[in-house]
Scaffold this motif. Structure first.
Motif, PDB file in Angstrom:
ATOM      1  N   GLY A  10      42.494  37.600  41.490  1.00 21.04           N
ATOM      2  CA  GLY A  10      43.495  37.947  40.480  1.00 21.04           C
ATOM      3  C   GLY A  10      44.401  36.819  40.072  1.00 21.04           C
ATOM      4  O   GLY A  10      45.246  36.990  39.186  1.00 21.04           O
ATOM      5  N   ASP A  14      42.892  41.774  36.881  1.00 19.44           N
ATOM      6  CA  ASP A  14      43.813  42.821  37.328  1.00 19.44           C
ATOM      7  C   ASP A  14      43.245  43.695  38.437  1.00 19.44           C
ATOM      8  O   ASP A  14      44.001  44.309  39.206  1.00 19.44           O
ATOM      9  CB  ASP A  14      44.244  43.695  36.145  1.00 19.44           C
ATOM     10  N   ILE A  15      41.909  43.750  38.552  1.00 19.40           N
ATOM     11  CA  ILE A  15      41.315  44.586  39.612  1.00 19.40           C
ATOM     12  C   ILE A  15      40.526  43.768  40.626  1.00 19.40           C
ATOM     13  O   ILE A  15      39.931  44.321  41.547  1.00 19.40           O
ATOM     14  CB  ILE A  15      40.409  45.695  39.032  1.00 19.40           C
ATOM     15  N   LYS A  35      40.110  44.386  44.680  1.00 20.60           N
ATOM     16  CA  LYS A  35      40.604  45.723  44.998  1.00 20.60           C
ATOM     17  C   LYS A  35      39.483  46.736  45.245  1.00 20.60           C
ATOM     18  O   LYS A  35      39.753  47.905  45.528  1.00 20.60           O
ATOM     19  CB  LYS A  35      41.512  46.233  43.879  1.00 20.60           C
ATOM     20  N   ILE A  87      36.179  39.196  39.135  1.00 20.68           N
ATOM     21  CA  ILE A  87      35.356  40.172  39.847  1.00 20.68           C
ATOM     22  C   ILE A  87      33.924  39.697  40.051  1.00 20.68           C
ATOM     23  O   ILE A  87      33.124  40.406  40.656  1.00 20.68           O
ATOM     24  CB  ILE A  87      35.351  41.533  39.111  1.00 20.68           C
ATOM     25  N   VAL A  89      36.704  43.685  50.060  1.00 29.82           N
ATOM     26  CA  VAL A  89      36.413  44.935  49.346  1.00 29.82           C
ATOM     27  C   VAL A  89      35.623  45.914  50.205  1.00 29.82           C
ATOM     28  O   VAL A  89      35.198  46.963  49.725  1.00 29.82           O
ATOM     29  CB  VAL A  89      35.671  44.663  48.019  1.00 29.82           C
ATOM     30  N   ALA A 145      38.342  40.432  34.586  1.00 28.89           N
ATOM     31  CA  ALA A 145      39.082  41.575  35.144  1.00 28.89           C
ATOM     32  C   ALA A 145      39.971  41.153  36.311  1.00 28.89           C
ATOM     33  O   ALA A 145      39.906  41.726  37.405  1.00 28.89           O
ATOM     34  CB  ALA A 145      38.122  42.691  35.561  1.00 28.89           C
ATOM     35  N   LEU A 196      37.434  47.927  43.060  1.00 31.58           N
ATOM     36  CA  LEU A 196      37.337  48.864  41.940  1.00 31.58           C
ATOM     37  C   LEU A 196      36.286  48.450  40.911  1.00 31.58           C
ATOM     38  O   LEU A 196      35.921  49.252  40.053  1.00 31.58           O
ATOM     39  CB  LEU A 196      38.693  48.990  41.236  1.00 31.58           C
ATOM     40  N   ALA A 197      35.821  47.223  40.983  1.00 35.90           N
ATOM     41  CA  ALA A 197      34.926  46.705  39.945  1.00 35.90           C
ATOM     42  C   ALA A 197      33.563  47.383  40.008  1.00 35.90           C
ATOM     43  O   ALA A 197      33.007  47.603  41.087  1.00 35.90           O
ATOM     44  CB  ALA A 197      34.755  45.199  40.103  1.00 35.90           C
TER      45      ALA A 197
END
Length: 351
Positions: free
Chosen positions: A99, A319-320, A323, A27, A63, A317, A325-326
């Motif tokens: 990711g 996994d996010i 996306k 991220i 993003v 991170a 979301l960070a």
């Protein structure tokens, strides 16, 4: 996210901060963009990002971040910061694979760190802020250091010709913790922990708390290794044999230290009010309370270096990543603290 207003002109009189991109599959790229977009409303000081500009542009699009990027040199970064995210291009290119960590990105990840240190020591940057790295892709590419902290100490020693002992400090609004041993297995801690290591760590901690954090005669709480700090030897002999002599040596040197203290009673509000930093004997003993109290606000600070270095207190991170979301809260806190420590350090040197 809203576009930032113009930054305060008074900030532009100082060298900007150097921000390394970290692992580009994590991220780091998107929180760097988000931190710049947060702008003056979040107290973000001028910085430039050491990264592959093409990757930053691609991640921003992914993003949904509307950001203008200015490729620049460190000395010109502050000029661009008000209206564009200054990016100092790397020689190495990065693959944009959110990711999915890629050892092929290791060269650029390391180059960003190398150049941030060189820029800071040359006076082109006021301090270094590092986005998170992932150790395995670096190890797979032949990286020979346990982590960021140890590599920064190596670079500092190489540039200055002096031995450097790095100390990790986790700084949050209500708690500062220092792990005496860091990136080693728990089973190895009793083998590595020594009175001399505790004393050396405490000396560096006390010196930097005074010179950079502006705390006159900081008080250090020294945690025990074992439950109940060994309970008089009933739960292990290390506290009496290793930790207690360290506390006595520190007191004899004039450092305000107490301990060994049972770690399970050191972190409630009343206990935290009684000291300026807690020295913990191993990684999780320090990081669990720090992250529990301020996961999105805590900052990783490396003490003992000839420059200021901070970092968000979280990982890549994966996994996010990509996306949208960070959150950039911890990075913004790291940028703000780096600016404050760099300024206070200059004032202390001048005095």
């Amino acid at each position: 996210m809203p576009q930032p207003a113009d930054r305060m002109s008074t900030q532009k009189t100082h060298a900007p901060l150097a921000l390394s991109v970290g692992d580009p599959s994590g991220i780091g790229p998107e929180i760097a963009v988000a931190a710049w977009q947060a702008g003056d409303s979040a107290g973000v000081p001028p910085f430039y990002l050491l990264a592959d500009p093409a990757l930053i542009e691609a991640r921003a699009r992914l993003v949904g971040a509307n950001v203008t990027i200015a490729e620049t040199l460190p000395g010109q970064a502050a000029h661009h910061f008000a209206r564009a995210l200054p990016v100092v291009p790397l020689d190495a290119r990065h693959f944009d694979s959110p990711g999915e960590p890629n050892p092929a990105n290791a060269a650029g990840t390391i180059e960003a760190i190398d150049r941030a240190v060189a820029d800071c020591l040359a006076g082109h940057a006021a301090a270094i802020v590092t986005c998170p790295i992932s150790k395995k892709p670096l190890y797979d590419a032949g990286f020979g250091f346990p982590g960021h902290t140890e590599y920064l100490a190596h670079l500092a020693s190489r540039h200055t010709g002096r031995d450097v002992t790095p100390v990790m400090l986790l700084a949050g609004p209500d708690l500062r913790t220092v792990p005496v041993t860091i990136h080693i297995a728990l089973a190895e801690v009793p083998k590595v922990l020594t009175t001399e290591l505790i004393v050396a760590t405490a000396r560096i901690t006390a010196a930097d708390l005074e010179s950079r954090f502006g705390i006159a005669r900081p008080k250090l709480a020294i945690a025990g290794l074992n439950p109940h700090a060994g309970e008089g030897g009933a739960m292990g002999l290390e506290d009496a044999a290793i930790v207690t002599p360290a506390v006595e040596m520190l007191k004899a040197e004039g450092i305000d230290a107490i301990g060994p203290l049972p770690a399970d009673t050191m972190f409630h509000p009343r206990a935290r009010a009684s000291y300026d930093a807690a020295l913990c004997m191993y990684h999780d003993q320090a990081l669990i309370p720090a992250k529990t109290l301020a996961f999105d606000e805590a900052v990783n600070v490396t003490l003992g270096l000839p420059f200021v270095r901070t970092s968000p207190d979280h990982g890549t991170a994966f996994d996010i990543a990509g996306k949208g979301l960070a959150r950039a809260d911890s990075l913004i806190a790291a940028l703000r603290l780096a600016r404050r420590l760099a300024d206070s350090g200059r004032q202390a040197t001048a005095a």
